[in-house]
Design a protein around this motif. Structure first.
Motif, PDB file in Angstrom:
ATOM      1  N   SER A 170       0.841  -1.201   0.000  1.00 33.01           N
ATOM      2  CA  SER A 170       0.000   0.000   0.000  1.00 33.01           C
ATOM      3  C   SER A 170       0.870   1.242   0.000  1.00 33.01           C
ATOM      4  O   SER A 170       1.880   1.316   0.704  1.00 33.01           O
ATOM      5  CB  SER A 170      -0.904   0.007   1.236  1.00 33.01           C
ATOM      6  OG  SER A 170      -1.727  -1.127   1.231  1.00 33.01           O
ATOM      7  N   GLU A 171       0.450   2.203  -0.806  1.00 33.22           N
ATOM      8  CA  GLU A 171       1.189   3.456  -0.894  1.00 33.22           C
ATOM      9  C   GLU A 171       0.845   4.329   0.301  1.00 33.22           C
ATOM     10  O   GLU A 171      -0.314   4.462   0.685  1.00 33.22           O
ATOM     11  CB  GLU A 171       0.835   4.170  -2.194  1.00 33.22           C
ATOM     12  CG  GLU A 171       1.713   5.344  -2.485  1.00 33.22           C
ATOM     13  CD  GLU A 171       1.551   5.838  -3.915  1.00 33.22           C
ATOM     14  OE1 GLU A 171       2.258   6.785  -4.263  1.00 33.22           O
ATOM     15  OE2 GLU A 171       0.736   5.284  -4.667  1.00 33.22           O
ATOM     16  N   GLN A 172       1.873   4.928   0.896  1.00 32.90           N
ATOM     17  CA  GLN A 172       1.660   5.831   2.021  1.00 32.90           C
ATOM     18  C   GLN A 172       1.185   7.170   1.490  1.00 32.90           C
ATOM     19  O   GLN A 172       1.623   7.626   0.431  1.00 32.90           O
ATOM     20  CB  GLN A 172       2.948   6.008   2.814  1.00 32.90           C
ATOM     21  CG  GLN A 172       3.443   4.730   3.452  1.00 32.90           C
ATOM     22  CD  GLN A 172       4.767   4.931   4.168  1.00 32.90           C
ATOM     23  OE1 GLN A 172       5.416   5.955   4.035  1.00 32.90           O
ATOM     24  NE2 GLN A 172       5.152   3.939   4.939  1.00 32.90           N
ATOM     25  N   ASP A 173       0.285   7.786   2.244  1.00 34.20           N
ATOM     26  CA  ASP A 173      -0.292   9.061   1.823  1.00 34.20           C
ATOM     27  C   ASP A 173       0.613  10.203   2.290  1.00 34.20           C
ATOM     28  O   ASP A 173       0.310  10.899   3.265  1.00 34.20           O
ATOM     29  CB  ASP A 173      -1.706   9.204   2.396  1.00 34.20           C
ATOM     30  CG  ASP A 173      -2.438  10.391   1.801  1.00 34.20           C
ATOM     31  OD1 ASP A 173      -2.062  10.836   0.696  1.00 34.20           O
ATOM     32  OD2 ASP A 173      -3.382  10.875   2.453  1.00 34.20           O
ATOM     33  N   ILE A 174       1.742  10.361   1.584  1.00 38.95           N
ATOM     34  CA  ILE A 174       2.672  11.444   1.884  1.00 38.95           C
ATOM     35  C   ILE A 174       3.116  12.070   0.564  1.00 38.95           C
ATOM     36  O   ILE A 174       3.049  11.447  -0.488  1.00 38.95           O
ATOM     37  CB  ILE A 174       3.917  10.950   2.673  1.00 38.95           C
ATOM     38  CG1 ILE A 174       4.629   9.827   1.906  1.00 38.95           C
ATOM     39  CG2 ILE A 174       3.543  10.495   4.060  1.00 38.95           C
ATOM     40  CD1 ILE A 174       5.941   9.376   2.525  1.00 38.95           C
ATOM     41  N   ASP A 175       3.556  13.328   0.641  1.00 35.19           N
ATOM     42  CA  ASP A 175       4.075  13.987  -0.554  1.00 35.19           C
ATOM     43  C   ASP A 175       5.478  13.469  -0.826  1.00 35.19           C
ATOM     44  O   ASP A 175       6.346  13.501   0.040  1.00 35.19           O
ATOM     45  CB  ASP A 175       4.120  15.509  -0.356  1.00 35.19           C
ATOM     46  CG  ASP A 175       2.728  16.120  -0.384  1.00 35.19           C
ATOM     47  OD1 ASP A 175       1.844  15.538  -1.041  1.00 35.19           O
ATOM     48  OD2 ASP A 175       2.537  17.173   0.254  1.00 35.19           O
ATOM     49  N   LYS A 176       5.681  12.963  -2.035  1.00 36.50           N
ATOM     50  CA  LYS A 176       6.985  12.427  -2.413  1.00 36.50           C
ATOM     51  C   LYS A 176       7.568  13.296  -3.517  1.00 36.50           C
ATOM     52  O   LYS A 176       6.864  13.725  -4.424  1.00 36.50           O
ATOM     53  CB  LYS A 176       6.843  10.989  -2.927  1.00 36.50           C
ATOM     54  CG  LYS A 176       6.322  10.008  -1.918  1.00 36.50           C
ATOM     55  CD  LYS A 176       6.257   8.635  -2.565  1.00 36.50           C
ATOM     56  CE  LYS A 176       5.052   7.857  -2.324  1.00 36.50           C
ATOM     57  NZ  LYS A 176       3.748   8.306  -2.406  1.00 36.50           N
ATOM     58  N   SER A 177       8.866  13.519  -3.454  1.00 37.31           N
ATOM     59  CA  SER A 177       9.508  14.227  -4.555  1.00 37.31           C
ATOM     60  C   SER A 177      10.025  13.235  -5.598  1.00 37.31           C
ATOM     61  O   SER A 177      10.209  13.596  -6.750  1.00 37.31           O
ATOM     62  CB  SER A 177      10.656  15.095  -4.030  1.00 37.31           C
ATOM     63  OG  SER A 177      11.597  14.285  -3.358  1.00 37.31           O
ATOM     64  N   HIS A 178      10.213  11.978  -5.197  1.00 37.49           N
ATOM     65  CA  HIS A 178      10.699  10.947  -6.118  1.00 37.49           C
ATOM     66  C   HIS A 178      10.372   9.576  -5.519  1.00 37.49           C
ATOM     67  O   HIS A 178      10.513   9.377  -4.322  1.00 37.49           O
ATOM     68  CB  HIS A 178      12.209  11.090  -6.306  1.00 37.49           C
ATOM     69  CG  HIS A 178      12.792  10.054  -7.207  1.00 37.49           C
ATOM     70  ND1 HIS A 178      12.694  10.144  -8.577  1.00 37.49           N
ATOM     71  CD2 HIS A 178      13.459   8.915  -6.948  1.00 37.49           C
ATOM     72  CE1 HIS A 178      13.296   9.099  -9.112  1.00 37.49           C
ATOM     73  NE2 HIS A 178      13.771   8.335  -8.149  1.00 37.49           N
ATOM     74  N   SER A 179       9.947   8.637  -6.335  1.00 37.99           N
ATOM     75  CA  SER A 179       9.686   7.282  -5.856  1.00 37.99           C
ATOM     76  C   SER A 179       9.927   6.288  -6.979  1.00 37.99           C
ATOM     77  O   SER A 179       9.478   6.487  -8.100  1.00 37.99           O
ATOM     78  CB  SER A 179       8.243   7.134  -5.357  1.00 37.99           C
ATOM     79  OG  SER A 179       8.008   5.805  -4.949  1.00 37.99           O
ATOM     80  N   GLU A 180      10.655   5.209  -6.668  1.00 33.02           N
ATOM     81  CA  GLU A 180      10.870   4.115  -7.602  1.00 33.02           C
ATOM     82  C   GLU A 180      10.255   2.830  -7.071  1.00 33.02           C
ATOM     83  O   GLU A 180      10.473   1.760  -7.618  1.00 33.02           O
ATOM     84  CB  GLU A 180      12.367   3.928  -7.857  1.00 33.02           C
ATOM     85  CG  GLU A 180      12.989   5.117  -8.546  1.00 33.02           C
ATOM     86  CD  GLU A 180      14.473   4.966  -8.794  1.00 33.02           C
ATOM     87  OE1 GLU A 180      15.024   3.884  -8.517  1.00 33.02           O
ATOM     88  OE2 GLU A 180      15.079   5.935  -9.276  1.00 33.02           O
ATOM     89  N   LEU A 181       9.515   2.940  -5.982  1.00 31.59           N
ATOM     90  CA  LEU A 181       8.887   1.773  -5.373  1.00 31.59           C
ATOM     91  C   LEU A 181       7.642   1.384  -6.151  1.00 31.59           C
ATOM     92  O   LEU A 181       6.954   2.235  -6.711  1.00 31.59           O
ATOM     93  CB  LEU A 181       8.516   2.064  -3.913  1.00 31.59           C
ATOM     94  CG  LEU A 181       9.668   2.481  -3.007  1.00 31.59           C
ATOM     95  CD1 LEU A 181       9.144   2.744  -1.607  1.00 31.59           C
ATOM     96  CD2 LEU A 181      10.754   1.416  -2.981  1.00 31.59           C
ATOM     97  N   ARG A 182       7.349   0.101  -6.159  1.00 31.37           N
ATOM     98  CA  ARG A 182       6.129  -0.386  -6.802  1.00 31.37           C
ATOM     99  C   ARG A 182       5.060  -0.580  -5.735  1.00 31.37           C
ATOM    100  O   ARG A 182       5.325  -1.170  -4.691  1.00 31.37           O
ATOM    101  CB  ARG A 182       6.387  -1.716  -7.503  1.00 31.37           C
ATOM    102  CG  ARG A 182       7.334  -1.581  -8.663  1.00 31.37           C
ATOM    103  CD  ARG A 182       7.519  -2.914  -9.328  1.00 31.37           C
ATOM    104  NE  ARG A 182       8.521  -2.794 -10.370  1.00 31.37           N
ATOM    105  CZ  ARG A 182       8.456  -3.433 -11.509  1.00 31.37           C
ATOM    106  NH1 ARG A 182       7.462  -4.237 -11.751  1.00 31.37           N
ATOM    107  NH2 ARG A 182       9.397  -3.283 -12.399  1.00 31.37           N
ATOM    108  N   TYR A 183       3.860  -0.110  -6.032  1.00 29.32           N
ATOM    109  CA  TYR A 183       2.745  -0.223  -5.113  1.00 29.32           C
ATOM    110  C   TYR A 183       1.636  -1.025  -5.778  1.00 29.32           C
ATOM    111  O   TYR A 183       1.565  -1.134  -6.989  1.00 29.32           O
ATOM    112  CB  TYR A 183       2.219   1.161  -4.719  1.00 29.32           C
ATOM    113  CG  TYR A 183       3.216   1.957  -3.919  1.00 29.32           C
ATOM    114  CD1 TYR A 183       3.373   1.713  -2.560  1.00 29.32           C
ATOM    115  CD2 TYR A 183       4.013   2.925  -4.507  1.00 29.32           C
ATOM    116  CE1 TYR A 183       4.291   2.427  -1.810  1.00 29.32           C
ATOM    117  CE2 TYR A 183       4.933   3.647  -3.781  1.00 29.32           C
ATOM    118  CZ  TYR A 183       5.070   3.390  -2.428  1.00 29.32           C
ATOM    119  OH  TYR A 183       5.988   4.100  -1.697  1.00 29.32           O
ATOM    120  N   GLY A 184       0.748  -1.566  -4.941  1.00 27.72           N
ATOM    121  CA  GLY A 184      -0.374  -2.327  -5.458  1.00 27.72           C
ATOM    122  C   GLY A 184      -0.118  -3.819  -5.370  1.00 27.72           C
ATOM    123  O   GLY A 184       0.769  -4.281  -4.667  1.00 27.72           O
ATOM    124  N   ALA A 185      -0.925  -4.573  -6.111  1.00 27.60           N
ATOM    125  CA  ALA A 185      -0.832  -6.031  -6.100  1.00 27.60           C
ATOM    126  C   ALA A 185       0.284  -6.487  -7.024  1.00 27.60           C
ATOM    127  O   ALA A 185       0.501  -5.910  -8.088  1.00 27.60           O
ATOM    128  CB  ALA A 185      -2.153  -6.639  -6.530  1.00 27.60           C
TER     129      ALA A 185
END
Length: 134
Positions: free
Chosen positions: A72-87
């Motif tokens: 699950s994706e955290q509800d925060i403001d991100k400036s960059h993300s390479e993480l995969r979220y979801g199923a």
């Protein structure tokens, strides 16, 4: 005196970053695995860092082992993300002789290890006589 200027390969600096983070089915799968046989057991190891054990499900049946996970994706403001979220999931065909009733799973330090006992003897292939007519 000459001045050196750094030249960028791309006219827009965000384009290389876009290509690096563009999700693609051609890249590594969402669940990276390795498998091997050890001590009469088929072993599958799956990298699932940052997951909670309750977010992971291992399903076995009809000669197929499937690892399913949900991040699950955290509800925060991100400036960059390479993480995969979801199923995400990954399925492998079990080797011949796998005992689907002898399965063990352990999740430690972001690594899921599933082992399946081997040794269930399958009947050898045989020819079947074909009847003609009714």
């Amino acid at each position: 005196m000459a001045t050196l200027a750094r030249r960028q390969r791309f006219p827009f600096p965000e384009i290389p970053e876009w290509f690096e983070t563009f999700p693609s089915k051609m890249t590594m799968p969402a669940v990276r695995i390795e498998d091997y046989t050890k001590d009469d057991r088929y072993v599958l190891r799956a990298e699932l860092p940052g997951m909670a054990p309750e977010d992971i499900d291992v399903v076995i049946g009809d000669g197929v082992l499937t690892v399913e996970a949900q991040r699950s994706e955290q509800d925060i403001d991100k400036s960059h993300s390479e993480l995969r979220y979801g199923a995400m999931s990954r399925s492998v065909t079990l080797p011949s002789g796998a005992d689907e009733d002898d399965v063990k799973a352990d999740y430690t330090d972001g690594m899921l290890t599933v082992s399946v006992g081997l040794g269930v003897e399958k009947a050898e292939a045989r020819h079947v006589e074909i009847q003609h007519g009714g």
